[in-house]
Design an enzyme around this catalytic site. Structure first.
Site, PDB file in Angstrom:
ATOM      1  N   LYS A  52      32.704  13.356 -19.047  1.00 63.35           N
ATOM      2  CA  LYS A  52      31.890  13.459 -20.262  1.00 63.35           C
ATOM      3  C   LYS A  52      32.006  12.190 -21.114  1.00 63.35           C
ATOM      4  O   LYS A  52      31.015  11.715 -21.655  1.00 63.35           O
ATOM      5  CB  LYS A  52      32.315  14.668 -21.117  1.00 63.35           C
ATOM      6  N   ARG A  77      34.468  23.624 -28.179  1.00 65.41           N
ATOM      7  CA  ARG A  77      35.241  24.027 -27.007  1.00 65.41           C
ATOM      8  C   ARG A  77      35.525  25.526 -27.003  1.00 65.41           C
ATOM      9  O   ARG A  77      36.130  26.022 -26.066  1.00 65.41           O
ATOM     10  CB  ARG A  77      36.569  23.282 -27.009  1.00 65.41           C
ATOM     11  N   ARG A  83      42.552   8.316 -14.340  1.00 62.75           N
ATOM     12  CA  ARG A  83      41.822   7.854 -15.523  1.00 62.75           C
ATOM     13  C   ARG A  83      42.689   6.934 -16.382  1.00 62.75           C
ATOM     14  O   ARG A  83      43.866   7.191 -16.602  1.00 62.75           O
ATOM     15  CB  ARG A  83      41.381   9.059 -16.337  1.00 62.75           C
ATOM     16  N   ARG A  89      46.416   8.558 -20.591  1.00 61.94           N
ATOM     17  CA  ARG A  89      46.625   9.532 -21.657  1.00 61.94           C
ATOM     18  C   ARG A  89      47.780  10.452 -21.297  1.00 61.94           C
ATOM     19  O   ARG A  89      47.912  10.851 -20.145  1.00 61.94           O
ATOM     20  CB  ARG A  89      45.349  10.359 -21.842  1.00 61.94           C
ATOM     21  N   ARG A 143      45.229  22.370 -19.255  1.00 70.49           N
ATOM     22  CA  ARG A 143      43.895  22.048 -19.780  1.00 70.49           C
ATOM     23  C   ARG A 143      42.789  22.750 -18.989  1.00 70.49           C
ATOM     24  O   ARG A 143      41.809  23.212 -19.552  1.00 70.49           O
ATOM     25  CB  ARG A 143      43.676  20.526 -19.735  1.00 70.49           C
TER      26      ARG A 143
HETATM   27  P1  AMP Z   1      39.459  15.401 -24.898  1.00 68.91           P
HETATM   28  O1  AMP Z   1      39.648  13.955 -25.155  1.00 68.91           O
HETATM   29  O2  AMP Z   1      38.119  15.899 -25.323  1.00 68.91           O
HETATM   30  O3  AMP Z   1      39.802  15.779 -23.470  1.00 68.91           O
HETATM   31  O4  AMP Z   1      40.507  16.180 -25.835  1.00 68.91           O
HETATM   32  C1  AMP Z   1      41.888  15.979 -25.682  1.00 68.91           C
HETATM   33  C2  AMP Z   1      42.641  17.138 -26.307  1.00 68.91           C
HETATM   34  O5  AMP Z   1      42.353  17.210 -27.701  1.00 68.91           O
HETATM   35  C3  AMP Z   1      42.309  18.511 -25.757  1.00 68.91           C
HETATM   36  O6  AMP Z   1      43.007  18.812 -24.560  1.00 68.91           O
HETATM   37  C4  AMP Z   1      42.737  19.385 -26.923  1.00 68.91           C
HETATM   38  O7  AMP Z   1      44.145  19.480 -26.997  1.00 68.91           O
HETATM   39  C5  AMP Z   1      42.303  18.563 -28.130  1.00 68.91           C
HETATM   40  N1  AMP Z   1      40.913  18.860 -28.504  1.00 68.91           N
HETATM   41  C6  AMP Z   1      39.864  17.992 -28.540  1.00 68.91           C
HETATM   42  N2  AMP Z   1      38.756  18.588 -28.952  1.00 68.91           N
HETATM   43  C7  AMP Z   1      39.079  19.875 -29.180  1.00 68.91           C
HETATM   44  C8  AMP Z   1      38.335  21.012 -29.601  1.00 68.91           C
HETATM   45  N3  AMP Z   1      37.038  20.935 -29.867  1.00 68.91           N
HETATM   46  N4  AMP Z   1      39.005  22.201 -29.722  1.00 68.91           N
HETATM   47  C9  AMP Z   1      40.320  22.300 -29.463  1.00 68.91           C
HETATM   48  N5  AMP Z   1      41.068  21.271 -29.047  1.00 68.91           N
HETATM   49  C10 AMP Z   1      40.467  20.063 -28.901  1.00 68.91           C
END
Ligand code: AMP
Length: 262
Positions: free
Chosen positions: A43, A120, A159, A192, A203
């Site tokens: 994404k 989410r 990644r 990360r 996740r």
């Molecule tokens: P991402 O970079 O989108 O994969 O987000 C990394 C982490 O941030 C996720 O695994 C969650 O711990 C947290 N996170 C990001 N966006 C959200 C969201 N909309 N709701 C809950 N947790 C989030």
């Protein structure tokens, strides 16, 4: 607006008191998209490519948390959010919504938006719909990227992300020109914390439990656009543009092909 003038999303990353260097003023038809799909499906990369094509801002809630994590003194709520994130768990809805609603101006911005990683959960999706309805800025489409789990795990493990501009690479599938350096800004590339094997499992579980139900939610709102997430980033992007074009009126879809082609 020329590609070099793309918004740099400072207000999104740092909060509403910070101002973007370039604020779009004159869009007649800004794009407003949500990107859905499991972690690792690509994404972030697609949001980046869409941003370069459509100039709508790439708004990632994950980037807001990571950006806050690199501040010297994150707030107690942010410190707690970062602990959830490191474990691969979702951050509680109230914290996420506080962060997003503080940034309403980014969602009502004349340049449009590409939301990545938000919403989410169903509660987040409903809050977003309400907010967008209040401001009369409707979503155009929700792109749902899909990929088999074994390929997701492979993608997440390889990644790497630029520590400064957040550009995304993959050690095998999308390597940088110089090992471990960002092609765009020459900063260091990092893995990360939550891309480590122990967090990946958590996740994926969080995705199945909390995020997958959004597919039905957006299907019912007639906003869902399916995209096969296999192949290279360029293949996926070509499919994204094709599928997005097929749900828009012809003259609107033409913008996908004409503006910002690189
Ligand atoms: P991402 O970079 O989108 O994969 O987000 C990394 C982490 O941030 C996720 O695994 C969650 O711990 C947290 N996170 C990001 N966006 C959200 C969201 N909309 N709701 C809950 N947790 C989030």
């Amino acid at each position: 607006m020329a590609p070099s003038e793309n918004p740099n999303r400072i207000a999104w990353l740092q909060g509403p008191s910070a101002k973007c260097d370039v604020v779009p003023q004159c869009y007649s038809r800004p794009w407003r998209l949500v990107l859905l799909g499991p972690p690792g499906v690509g994404k972030g990369t697609q949001a980046d490519l869409l941003n370069r094509r459509l100039h709508a801002c790439h708004l990632s809630t994950g980037d807001v948390f990571r950006s806050a994590g690199s501040q010297p003194e994150p707030s107690p709520a942010m410190t707690e959010a970062l602990a959830h994130m490191r474990r691969g768990e979702l951050v509680p809805d109230e914290t996420v919504w506080k962060i997003v609603s503080e940034r309403t101006s980014c969602l009502t911005c004349a340049g449009g938006f590409i939301l990545d990683g938000f919403p989410r959960t169903l509660a987040q999706a409903v809050s977003l719909q309400t907010m967008l309805g209040t401001h009369e800025v409707p979503l155009h489409a929700v792109l749902n990227y899909s990929l088999p789990t074994d390929q997701i795990v492979k993608r997440l493990g390889g990644r790497r992300t630029c520590e400064k501009c957040k550009a995304v690479y993959h050690v095998n599938d999308r390597p940088p020109k110089i090992e471990n350096r960002c092609d765009r800004c020459d900063s260091k590339l990092l893995q990360r914390e939550d891309d480590r094997p122990e967090s990946i499992e958590v996740r994926l579980e969080a995705y199945t439990q909390s995020t997958e139900p959004l597919i039905e939610y957006y299907k019912k709102l007639d906003l869902l656009v399916q995209v096969d997430g296999s192949g290279s980033a360029e293949d996926i992007f070509a499919r994204t543009i094709l599928n997005l074009g097929s749900v828009r009126k012809v003259e609107f879809a033409r913008e996908l092909w004409v503006y910002g082609q690189e």
